[in-house]
Structures are given as structure tokens and as C-alpha cells.
Design an enzyme around this catalytic site. Structure first.
Site, PDB file in Angstrom:
ATOM      1  N   GLY A 248       3.683  -1.755   2.708  1.00  0.00           N
ATOM      2  CA  GLY A 248       4.554  -0.618   2.405  1.00  0.00           C
ATOM      3  C   GLY A 248       5.048   0.018   3.685  1.00  0.00           C
ATOM      4  O   GLY A 248       5.116  -0.636   4.735  1.00  0.00           O
ATOM      5  N   SER A 249       5.363   1.296   3.600  1.00  0.00           N
ATOM      6  CA  SER A 249       5.998   1.953   4.749  1.00  0.00           C
ATOM      7  C   SER A 249       4.968   2.291   5.835  1.00  0.00           C
ATOM      8  O   SER A 249       3.768   2.397   5.569  1.00  0.00           O
ATOM      9  CB  SER A 249       6.713   3.221   4.274  1.00  0.00           C
ATOM     10  OG  SER A 249       5.796   4.046   3.604  1.00  0.00           O
ATOM     11  N   SER A 250       5.474   2.475   7.046  1.00  0.00           N
ATOM     12  CA  SER A 250       4.566   2.633   8.193  1.00  0.00           C
ATOM     13  C   SER A 250       3.801   3.946   8.164  1.00  0.00           C
ATOM     14  O   SER A 250       2.634   3.995   8.580  1.00  0.00           O
ATOM     15  CB  SER A 250       5.365   2.536   9.495  1.00  0.00           C
ATOM     16  OG  SER A 250       5.960   1.273   9.559  1.00  0.00           O
ATOM     17  N   GLU A 267       0.883  -4.802   6.287  1.00  0.00           N
ATOM     18  CA  GLU A 267       2.247  -5.367   6.322  1.00  0.00           C
ATOM     19  C   GLU A 267       3.155  -4.157   6.157  1.00  0.00           C
ATOM     20  O   GLU A 267       3.304  -3.644   5.045  1.00  0.00           O
ATOM     21  CB  GLU A 267       2.483  -6.307   5.126  1.00  0.00           C
ATOM     22  CG  GLU A 267       1.664  -7.563   5.121  1.00  0.00           C
ATOM     23  CD  GLU A 267       2.425  -8.759   5.661  1.00  0.00           C
ATOM     24  OE1 GLU A 267       3.446  -8.559   6.367  1.00  0.00           O
ATOM     25  OE2 GLU A 267       2.001  -9.878   5.388  1.00  0.00           O
ATOM     26  N   CYS A 302      11.710  -6.110   3.349  1.00  0.00           N
ATOM     27  CA  CYS A 302      11.158  -5.726   4.650  1.00  0.00           C
ATOM     28  C   CYS A 302      11.701  -6.637   5.730  1.00  0.00           C
ATOM     29  O   CYS A 302      11.687  -6.301   6.904  1.00  0.00           O
ATOM     30  CB  CYS A 302       9.644  -5.802   4.599  1.00  0.00           C
ATOM     31  SG  CYS A 302       9.124  -7.355   3.910  1.00  0.00           S
TER      32      CYS A 302
HETATM   33  N1  LIG Z   1       5.749  -6.048   5.992  1.00  0.00           N
HETATM   34  C1  LIG Z   1       5.924  -6.472   4.772  1.00  0.00           C
HETATM   35  O1  LIG Z   1       5.564  -7.596   4.414  1.00  0.00           O
HETATM   36  C2  LIG Z   1       6.590  -5.583   3.762  1.00  0.00           C
HETATM   37  C3  LIG Z   1       6.922  -6.093   2.508  1.00  0.00           C
HETATM   38  C4  LIG Z   1       7.557  -5.248   1.606  1.00  0.00           C
HETATM   39  C5  LIG Z   1       7.862  -3.943   1.929  1.00  0.00           C
HETATM   40  N2  LIG Z   1       7.531  -3.476   3.154  1.00  0.00           N
HETATM   41  C6  LIG Z   1       7.877  -2.102   3.527  1.00  0.00           C
HETATM   42  O2  LIG Z   1       7.602  -1.241   2.415  1.00  0.00           O
HETATM   43  C7  LIG Z   1       8.486  -0.141   2.388  1.00  0.00           C
HETATM   44  C8  LIG Z   1       9.129  -0.009   1.032  1.00  0.00           C
HETATM   45  O3  LIG Z   1       8.185  -0.050  -0.003  1.00  0.00           O
HETATM   46  P1  LIG Z   1       7.686   1.279  -0.742  1.00  0.00           P
HETATM   47  O4  LIG Z   1       8.805   2.253  -0.818  1.00  0.00           O
HETATM   48  O5  LIG Z   1       7.036   0.853  -2.018  1.00  0.00           O
HETATM   49  O6  LIG Z   1       6.602   1.794   0.313  1.00  0.00           O
HETATM   50  P2  LIG Z   1       5.585   3.032   0.189  1.00  0.00           P
HETATM   51  O7  LIG Z   1       4.845   3.098   1.481  1.00  0.00           O
HETATM   52  O8  LIG Z   1       6.258   4.249  -0.292  1.00  0.00           O
HETATM   53  O9  LIG Z   1       4.602   2.593  -0.990  1.00  0.00           O
HETATM   54  C9  LIG Z   1       3.819   1.416  -0.907  1.00  0.00           C
HETATM   55  C10 LIG Z   1       2.633   1.565  -1.843  1.00  0.00           C
HETATM   56  O10 LIG Z   1       1.772   2.592  -1.333  1.00  0.00           O
HETATM   57  C11 LIG Z   1       1.489   3.528  -2.364  1.00  0.00           C
HETATM   58  N3  LIG Z   1       1.239   4.813  -1.705  1.00  0.00           N
HETATM   59  C12 LIG Z   1       2.127   5.758  -1.325  1.00  0.00           C
HETATM   60  N4  LIG Z   1       1.483   6.782  -0.727  1.00  0.00           N
HETATM   61  C13 LIG Z   1       0.170   6.478  -0.720  1.00  0.00           C
HETATM   62  C14 LIG Z   1      -0.997   7.116  -0.230  1.00  0.00           C
HETATM   63  N5  LIG Z   1      -0.939   8.298   0.381  1.00  0.00           N
HETATM   64  N6  LIG Z   1      -2.183   6.505  -0.375  1.00  0.00           N
HETATM   65  C15 LIG Z   1      -2.272   5.303  -0.982  1.00  0.00           C
HETATM   66  N7  LIG Z   1      -1.200   4.636  -1.466  1.00  0.00           N
HETATM   67  C16 LIG Z   1       0.012   5.211  -1.332  1.00  0.00           C
HETATM   68  C17 LIG Z   1       2.714   3.470  -3.234  1.00  0.00           C
HETATM   69  O11 LIG Z   1       2.451   4.001  -4.523  1.00  0.00           O
HETATM   70  C18 LIG Z   1       2.985   1.986  -3.257  1.00  0.00           C
HETATM   71  O12 LIG Z   1       2.119   1.331  -4.164  1.00  0.00           O
HETATM   72  C19 LIG Z   1       9.497  -0.416   3.496  1.00  0.00           C
HETATM   73  O13 LIG Z   1       9.151   0.318   4.642  1.00  0.00           O
HETATM   74  C20 LIG Z   1       9.346  -1.920   3.751  1.00  0.00           C
HETATM   75  O14 LIG Z   1       9.740  -2.339   5.027  1.00  0.00           O
HETATM   76  C21 LIG Z   1       6.891  -4.259   4.074  1.00  0.00           C
END
Ligand SMILES: NC(=O)c1ccc[n+]([C@@H]2O[C@H](COP(=O)([O-])OP(=O)(O)OC[C@H]3O[C@@H](n4cnc5c(N)ncnc54)[C@H](O)[C@@H]3O)[C@@H](O)[C@H]2O)c1
Length: 525
Positions: A248-250, A267, A302
Site C-alpha cells: 500500500g502507500s508509503s 511493497e 504501483c
Molecule cells: N509496491 C507494490 O507492489 C504496490 C502494489 C499495489 C499498490 N501499491 C501502492 O498502494 C497505494 C494504493 O493503494 P491503497 O490506496 O489501497 O493504499 P493504502 O495505504 O491506503 O491502503 C492499503 C491497505 O492498508 C490498509 N490500511 C490503511 N491504513 C491502515 C492502518 N493505519 N493500519 C493498518 N492498515 C491500514 C487499507 O485498508 C488497505 O487494506 C499506492 O501508493 C501504490 O503505489 C504498491
């Protein structure tokens, strides 16, 4: 579909579907639920459990009932390696059925709208991964190696050991592929998994787990929770899993890294670059590829091409016109311009305005797509390319803005002249995310120079290089961060889902053994 009562073709606001958690061997509703809306028209078409911390206790207790030695390892329940091989073979048979294949593609389209081509490819990659781990492949995955010892009876064995209780937190954009590849790797290696997917899309993995049960998966190996991100953060803090794999996001990655004390594999965000080298030929292919990398699934990958560095040799070609042409063939109707789920159109426009204010200009696109029923909390934006001068982009006050990930159909263009490649490399060096990259050139000296001075984890090199695609047959993940995870391949699973344990077998005390003499310092003799 025999394994489920969900129908992706008929679910709608008038006929919403109630999702359930999977815990203690049963599918259960939670006390409260929240509406998940159809991103294409705003109808509340899914009711998702809004699991509270109180309800989450059951998940935490179950997870922590798993010992650190896992559910299986090479000395404990080794027959489970075969069991997972068998289950995986059955999953592969199911995914070969056209109706099951289409079911998952349609489920994906309903919650993370993308055109059928993109949705189908996600199921294809998932199926190819599943095919790779049928039968004995699971035990081969966990294979050990031996090194002979110093004397008869001594052998050291490097084993791959599970972590035991683990968690997977997955993003919205590849709601089937990412969590399937991660959870299956975790299960193969003997871990017990608690899975949480992004709220908008967690329906998909609910359906996958039903399919796993239908194919014989034991009900104690994986549980699934639907809850908010912030509840999940509290669950992670309380449960303290032995390993958390986060995609997910950084910002969220850093927070989870802190609360797990580093027991995490990440990731995270991609701000992915592509460099068009000095050999400006095969322009048609490269323009088509640039459009696909930047705008397929509305740039919500991503691995999407976030910034394109273009050598001046391309000025003499029609590359940009062809790039614009391909971007112009996209439409909301076929979902090749899909809703943007993490930015509004106003957010994207505001970012664009900042780039224009630093001397940038819109090359094409640059406007919201109006006249649809997409809810205002989501974005719908034309595929957009904004050019920023290299010197402006390098300025410390501009650099963080230019290199901000916009998870939408938005790409930055930077032209560079012959002799300026080190300035381009300086930009790649100053970026924080090092996920995918492409060096588009058949000039071997150019390619090797760029490869030698950069770090991205998945880097494509050569005239046909792309940034997106991420199939199961090569490593996908960031580099340059010790917490970096990988996905898909044997190496990725071994690295992320197991740790090294060295077992030194030493069984043979020789007959007539006597105490060895202690060495003494020859200078003191
Ligand atoms: N590097 C990779 O392989 C890869 C792949 C896909 C997406 N991404 C990245 O993911 C991002 C987009 O995805 P998104 O909007 O779903 O990301 P996000 O970080 O908002 O959410 C990712 C997951 O984390 C959960 N989450 C959010 N806050 C949390 C917390 N405080 N504690 C625990 N879990 C929490 C969300 O519900 C979701 O399941 C982009 O930055 C993208 O580049 C990276």
C-alpha cells in the site's frame, strides 16, 4: 457458481450483498456494517462488516494460538506441503473453467473498475501463479540445503522456517492478484494468516477464500477480517504478528513499520520512471507502450509510469503525437478511463496547477471527465501528460512536488539533452520510492551506464522495456530498503514468508572419545 451465492452481474443498490468475516471456521456478520458504493454510479451495492476492536479479539486470539514454529515445517506435519500442493492443483482446475475465470474478472470490475482486458489479465496472472505451485512444487519451495560438517556424523542443514502467526494487508488496485500471491506463499511456508484487504475491494478475497474452502483448504489456516484501516492498525499493534506483509502507500507502511518494531515486509508506493535513450527508433511501439504504462487502469498501478525522461533525439520524431493518439483512444464507457479511487478530480487538477506554476505545461489531457454518475469522492480524469523543465524539476523546492505519486492517469514529462544523463540520474537518486523502472534503449553502453547508477527493484532494459506488467514469472518489488518485499516467484515467497533456520545435526560421539588438549600460546611455551 457452486462455491458462492454472490453474483457480480446482478448485484446493485436495489439488491445489495452482505459481506461476512471468516473467523473460527465460520462466515460471520459483524454487529455493524458500512456501505461500499459502486464506483461507477455511487449505488450502495455491498454491505461490508465494520468490525470493531471488541469483535476483533476473536481474530487476535485465533492468530496467536499459532506457535512460532507455524502450522507445519519440515519436522512438524510435513504432509501439509503435499496438502497445499493438492489444494493448489484443484484451484488451478477451477480457474481453468471459463465461468470461474470470468466470475473473478467480473468481481474485480465491479469493485475496482477497469476494462475487461485489464481485469482478465489480473485473473490470468493469478492462475499462472497457482499453476506454478501444484503438486510437489510446494515442498520444493521449502527445500533445504546441506553442508557437510567437520567430521563423521555432523551435517548442517539450512532450512526455510515459517514465522507462525502472520498478517497480510493488501491494497485496492489488484484486489485478487496481490493478496492471492501473498497469502498462498504464506500458507505454503507453514504460516497462519490473518488477511485484511482494502475496504472498497475486500469482497474479492472473500470470494477467493470460499473457493479455497471448496477446493479443500483447512478452515484454521487463514482468517479474513473486513474493517477500517485504523481498526486494523490497532489490531496489528495489539496482536503483534511475527511478520506483517504490507502492500500500500508509503505513509501507512512507515506507521506499520513502527508499530511492528520492524517485523514487516513492505511493497509500497511507486513513483516509477522511464528513460527514453538516445536511439529514437521504433517510435510507434514506444508510444503505445508509454500510453499503456501511464494510463492503463487509469494509472492506478504501483508500477505505472509516473515520469518519462525523453532524450532530445525524440524531438525529431512524432513520438509525443503518437503517445497522445493512443491516450485519446481511451474512454469511460469501456472503462479504459476508469474512476480514480484515491484522488478526486480536483486533487489531480490542484497537483497539475502546481507543476504549471513552476514552469510546466500541459502536453495533453489536463481536464476532469464530466457527465457521468461517478461519485464526487472519486476522480475521473483525462489521461494527462505535463511537461516540466529539467532545471525546474531539480530545484529543491520543486523536486518533492514533481515526484509526488498521483495514483491516477497522470504522467510527468522531462526532456533532456545529449550529455545531461547525469542530471536525470540525479533525479532518480533523489527519489524515495524504488519500485519499477525502464531504460528504453538498445544502446548497450547507455543502458549499462543507467543500470549501474540506479537501484529500482524491478527494472526493464532494452527497446521494448516497460514499467507495468508484473507477471508471476519475475520478481516484483522495491530495492534499496531492507524491509522490501517481493511477490510472485519462488525467491519472493522464500524471502518474504520464511526465515533461515540452521539445524546442525551432530549424532555421532566416537567410541573411545577423549578430552582434546587445549591450545596454548606458542610464545608462552
Ligand atoms: N509496491 C507494490 O507492489 C504496490 C502494489 C499495489 C499498490 N501499491 C501502492 O498502494 C497505494 C494504493 O493503494 P491503497 O490506496 O489501497 O493504499 P493504502 O495505504 O491506503 O491502503 C492499503 C491497505 O492498508 C490498509 N490500511 C490503511 N491504513 C491502515 C492502518 N493505519 N493500519 C493498518 N492498515 C491500514 C487499507 O485498508 C488497505 O487494506 C499506492 O501508493 C501504490 O503505489 C504498491
Amino acid at each position: 457458481m457452486q462455491f458462492t451465492d454472490f453474483d457480480p452481474d446482478t448485484v446493485c443498490g436495489a439488491k445489495p450483498y452482505h459481506m461476512t468475516n471468516f473467523v473460527s471456521g465460520e462466515w460471520k456478520r459483524s454487529e455493524k456494517c458500512i456501505d461500499v458504493v459502486d464506483p461507477t454510479n455511487g449505488e450502495a451495492f455491498l454491505k461490508m462488516p465494520n468490525t470493531t476492536m471488541e469483535e476483533a479479539e476473536e481474530f487476535i486470539t485465533n492468530l496467536n494460538s499459532c506457535p512460532k514454529s507455524g502450522l507445519h515445517n519440515m519436522y512438524k506435519n510435513p504432509e501439509k506441503y503435499n496438502m497445499w500442493g493438492e489444494i493448489t492443483s484443484k484451484l488451478a482446475v477451477e480457474l481453468d473453467k471459463p465461468e470461474v475465470f470470468r466470475f473473478f474478472a467480473r468481481c474485480i470490475q465491479r469493485v475496482a473498475p477497469k476494462d475487461y482486458d485489464q481485469a482478465m489479465k489480473e485473473v490470468m496472472v493469478t492462475r499462472a501463479f497457482i499453476r506454478n505451485f501444484c503438486a510437489d512444487q510446494v515442498r520444493f519451495l521449502a527445500r533445504s540445503f546441506n553442508v557437510s560438517g567437520d567430521y563423521m556424523g555432523q551435517v548442517s542443514t539450512g532450512t526455510r522456517w515459517p514465522y507462525g502467526p502472520v498478517m497480510v494487508i493488501a491494497p485496492f488496485n489488484f484486489p485478487l492478484e496481490i493478496p492471492v500471491l501473498q497469502i498462498m506463499g504464506a500458507l505454503y511456508m507453514g504460516n497462519k494468516v490473518l488477511l485484511k484487504c482494502a475496504s472498497m475491494t475486500s469482497l474479492i478475497m472473500q470470494e477467493w477464500i470460499k473457493l479455497m474452502h471448496y477446493c479443500g483448504a483447512p478452515k484454521n489456516a487463514i482468517e479474513m477480517i473486513h474493517c477500517s484501516g485504523c481498526t486494523m492498525g490497532a489490531i496489528v499493534e495489539k496482536a503483534q504478528p511475527r511478520m506483517l506483509q504490507f502492500t500500500g502507500s508509503s505513509g501507512v507502511a512507515e506507521e506499520l513499520s513502527r508499530i511492528t518494531n520492524g517485523k514487516i515486509k513492505i511493497e509500497d508506493a511507486g513513483f516509477d520512471w522511464k528513460i527514453l535513450g538516445p536511439d529514437a527508433d521504433d517510435v510507434e511501439y514506444k508510444a503505445w507502450c508509454a500510453d499503456n504504462d501511464a494510463y492503463a487502469f487509469g494509472g492506478q498501478k504501483c508500477s505505472a509510469q509516473s515520469i518519462l525522461f525523453m532524450h532530445e533525439a525524440y524531438d525529431k520524431t512524432d513520438f509525443l503525437a503518437r503517445f497522445e493518439h493512443y491516450a485519446g483512444t481511451r474512454s469511460f464507457e469501456e472503462l479504459s478511463i476508469p474512476p480514480v479511487l484515491s484522488h478526486t478530480s480536483a486533487d489531480i487538477k490542484a497537483h497539475q496547477d502546481k507543476l504549471v506554476a513552476m514552469g510546466g505545461k500541459v502536453v495533453f489531457g489536463g481536464k476532469a471527465v464530466d457527465g457521468t454518475a461517478v461519485p464526487a469522492k472519486y476522480g475521473l480524469y483525462q489521461p494527462t501528460l505535463v511537461e516540466v523543465p529539467l532545471e525546474q524539476a531539480l530545484k529543491p523546492e520543486n523536486f518533492p512536488v514533481v515526484t509526488t505519486e498521483i495514483f491516477g492517469p497522470f504522467c510527468v514529462l522531462i526532456r533532456y539533452k545529449e550529455g545531461e544523463i547525469d542530471k536525470v540520474i540525479e533525479m532518480t537518486e533523489r527519489m524515495n520510492a524504488h519500485l519499477t523502472a525502464a531504460v528504453v534503449s538498445n544502446d548497450i553502453n547507455f543502458v549499462q551506464y543507467v543500470l549501474g547508477h540506479t537501484v529500482n527493484g524491478t527494472t526493464y532494459a532494452g527497446a521494448r522495456a516497460r514499467t507495468t506488467g508484473a507477471p508471476q514469472n519475475h520478481w516484483f518489488g522495491p530495492a534499496g530498503d531492507p524491509r522490501g518485499a517481493g511477490i510472485g516467484t519462488v525467491e519472493a515467497i522464500r524471502l518474504v514468508w520464511s526465515c533461515h533456520r540452521e539445524i546442525i545435526s551432530d549424532f555421532n560421539i566416537p567410541k573411545g572419545w577423549s578430552v582434546p588438549a587445549r591450545a596454548v600460546d606458542p610464545a608462552k611455551k
